[in-house]
Write an enzyme that holds these catalytic residues in place. Sequence first.
Site, PDB file in Angstrom:
ATOM      1  N   GLU A  97       1.109  -1.105  -0.157  1.00 20.26           N
ATOM      2  CA  GLU A  97       0.033  -0.164   0.512  1.00 20.26           C
ATOM      3  C   GLU A  97       0.245   1.283   0.150  1.00 20.26           C
ATOM      4  O   GLU A  97       0.561   2.071  -1.064  1.00 20.26           O
ATOM      5  CB  GLU A  97      -1.062  -0.083   1.213  1.00 20.26           C
ATOM      6  CG  GLU A  97      -1.638  -1.271   0.942  1.00 20.26           C
ATOM      7  CD  GLU A  97      -3.095  -1.502   0.666  1.00 20.26           C
ATOM      8  OE1 GLU A  97      -3.124  -0.195  -0.660  1.00 20.26           O
ATOM      9  OE2 GLU A  97      -3.488  -2.646   0.391  1.00 20.26           O
ATOM     10  N   HIS A 131      -5.852   1.912   3.424  1.00 23.23           N
ATOM     11  CA  HIS A 131      -5.469   0.673   3.238  1.00 23.23           C
ATOM     12  C   HIS A 131      -4.228   0.441   4.394  1.00 23.23           C
ATOM     13  O   HIS A 131      -4.276  -0.091   5.355  1.00 23.23           O
ATOM     14  CB  HIS A 131      -4.967  -0.042   2.016  1.00 23.23           C
ATOM     15  CG  HIS A 131      -6.802   0.358   0.904  1.00 23.23           C
ATOM     16  ND1 HIS A 131      -6.064   0.637  -0.189  1.00 23.23           N
ATOM     17  CD2 HIS A 131      -7.699   1.415   1.314  1.00 23.23           C
ATOM     18  CE1 HIS A 131      -7.406   0.465  -0.872  1.00 23.23           C
ATOM     19  NE2 HIS A 131      -8.013   0.696  -0.542  1.00 23.23           N
ATOM     20  N   TYR A 137      -4.324  -1.483  12.150  1.00 20.49           N
ATOM     21  CA  TYR A 137      -6.184  -1.981  12.667  1.00 20.49           C
ATOM     22  C   TYR A 137      -5.737  -3.417  13.038  1.00 20.49           C
ATOM     23  O   TYR A 137      -5.926  -4.203  14.226  1.00 20.49           O
ATOM     24  CB  TYR A 137      -6.908  -1.364  11.947  1.00 20.49           C
ATOM     25  CG  TYR A 137      -8.598  -1.475  12.483  1.00 20.49           C
ATOM     26  CD1 TYR A 137      -8.565  -1.395  14.072  1.00 20.49           C
ATOM     27  CD2 TYR A 137      -9.515  -2.473  12.295  1.00 20.49           C
ATOM     28  CE1 TYR A 137     -10.479  -1.428  15.147  1.00 20.49           C
ATOM     29  CE2 TYR A 137     -10.749  -2.480  12.574  1.00 20.49           C
ATOM     30  CZ  TYR A 137     -10.941  -1.823  14.300  1.00 20.49           C
ATOM     31  OH  TYR A 137     -12.026  -2.477  15.021  1.00 20.49           O
ATOM     32  N   GLU A 234      -9.688  -0.581  -4.719  1.00 23.24           N
ATOM     33  CA  GLU A 234      -8.142  -0.806  -6.218  1.00 23.24           C
ATOM     34  C   GLU A 234      -9.291  -1.314  -7.422  1.00 23.24           C
ATOM     35  O   GLU A 234      -8.828  -0.881  -7.855  1.00 23.24           O
ATOM     36  CB  GLU A 234      -7.893  -2.319  -6.038  1.00 23.24           C
ATOM     37  CG  GLU A 234      -6.817  -2.937  -4.008  1.00 23.24           C
ATOM     38  CD  GLU A 234      -6.269  -1.406  -4.190  1.00 23.24           C
ATOM     39  OE1 GLU A 234      -5.940  -0.980  -5.008  1.00 23.24           O
ATOM     40  OE2 GLU A 234      -5.569  -1.487  -3.249  1.00 23.24           O
ATOM     41  N   HIS A 237      -8.946   2.351  -7.854  1.00 23.26           N
ATOM     42  CA  HIS A 237      -7.295   2.901  -8.563  1.00 23.26           C
ATOM     43  C   HIS A 237      -7.407   2.010  -9.956  1.00 23.26           C
ATOM     44  O   HIS A 237      -6.352   2.725 -10.857  1.00 23.26           O
ATOM     45  CB  HIS A 237      -6.534   2.019  -7.693  1.00 23.26           C
ATOM     46  CG  HIS A 237      -6.678   2.302  -6.372  1.00 23.26           C
ATOM     47  ND1 HIS A 237      -6.390   2.188  -5.494  1.00 23.26           N
ATOM     48  CD2 HIS A 237      -7.937   3.651  -5.969  1.00 23.26           C
ATOM     49  CE1 HIS A 237      -7.078   2.556  -4.717  1.00 23.26           C
ATOM     50  NE2 HIS A 237      -7.540   3.367  -4.512  1.00 23.26           N
TER      51      HIS A 237
HETATM   52 MN    MN Z   1      -4.512   0.841  -4.754  1.00 21.33          MN
HETATM   53 FE    FE Z   2      -4.333   0.042  -1.573  1.00 17.02          FE
END
Ligand code: MN
Ligand code: FE
Length: 360
Positions: A97, A131, A137, A234, A237
């Site tokens: 990420e 992300h 987390y 994603e 993206h």
């Molecule tokens: Mn991405």
């Molecule tokens: Fe990502």
Amino acid sequence: MQTTYTIGSKSFVLDRDKAEAAYMAKKIINGRETMYFNILPLKYQWAYELYKKMKSNHWEPEDIPMQKDCEQWQSNEISDIERWIIKMGIGYFSAAEGIVGDNLLHVIRESVTAPELKLVIGRHAHEENIHADSLIYMISSLGINPHEAEAMFDDVETIKMKNNFVVGNSKNLRRGMDLMITENKQLLAKNIFLFGQCMEGTQFYGLFGMILALYRQNKFPGIGQMFRYTLRDESNHIELQRNLLMDLVEENPDIWTAEFRQELTDTMVKAVKLEKAFIMDCLPLNAVGLSAEEFIQYIDYIADRRLEGVGLKAIHPGVKNPFPWLAEMMDIKKEQNFFEGRVTEYQKASALESVDDDEL
Ligand code: MN
Ligand code: FE
């Protein structure tokens, strides 16, 4: 002479000559460089629409309950292989990420010139932050030692190879390239393809499949939910980078030589090879109802979709998707009662229509 310009339900009165000049000056690369964030008039409509869509999908890791995951992590109902898959997921994505976000800001955003492209790329980078935060987390909820997750970048050979595959390319492009030169344009186009289609588009999908296969068996529901959100992000993206590459090539046809197209296909072949080795590391034996062979076939299937998406030929034409259920699971919008825990709904109906004037 004035002209009315509309985005969604909003309209703006622009001076026609100035608007035309601003529009003409907008290019993916080598356009007008300006300190002003002059979005109007939009040239890359898709970029602004995607920005709105991404924003309406906003989520925060802490909204997802992790109690069940913690119980399962400690219990005997979960096998060591299942724990290993989760660790590989956390280990790989903790690095990946950050690498994607870093490349976006230091290579892609640095090179593009149209403001609406910078806008959507900024949102993309922010989603990589979300992300990364979701992995923090998970690490803290399960009580995993962060150093242990970090050590996987070096200790797991197949993670290291996947990371090196993209990092070297990204680092080599941070040198103020002259983008009037065809070879440099091709280097940028390859970077956009490598990160968008090979890495986010293909090399993320082995783990997405494995973790969501566990989720389907009611294992690690919190982690599964976060990966479903991540997967939805994603897919935007991949689409963003695909549009960017297609428009870059349309404006700069000198990029798209037969040789260059072959280079992209070869790059995807390499990415697929690395991903298959990584899958074998995640699934050393066909356990927990997950077959390594099917995951490998899935990667061939996904890689071909990415290639076709940018107008390249499939490597394995006719290969079937072994996981039709996965496509449905990825589509969160179809599902009505997705949130089982705390009900937080960021999704706003017709986000594009609700844009306030002062937001623009
Ligand atoms: Mn991405
Ligand atoms: Fe990502």
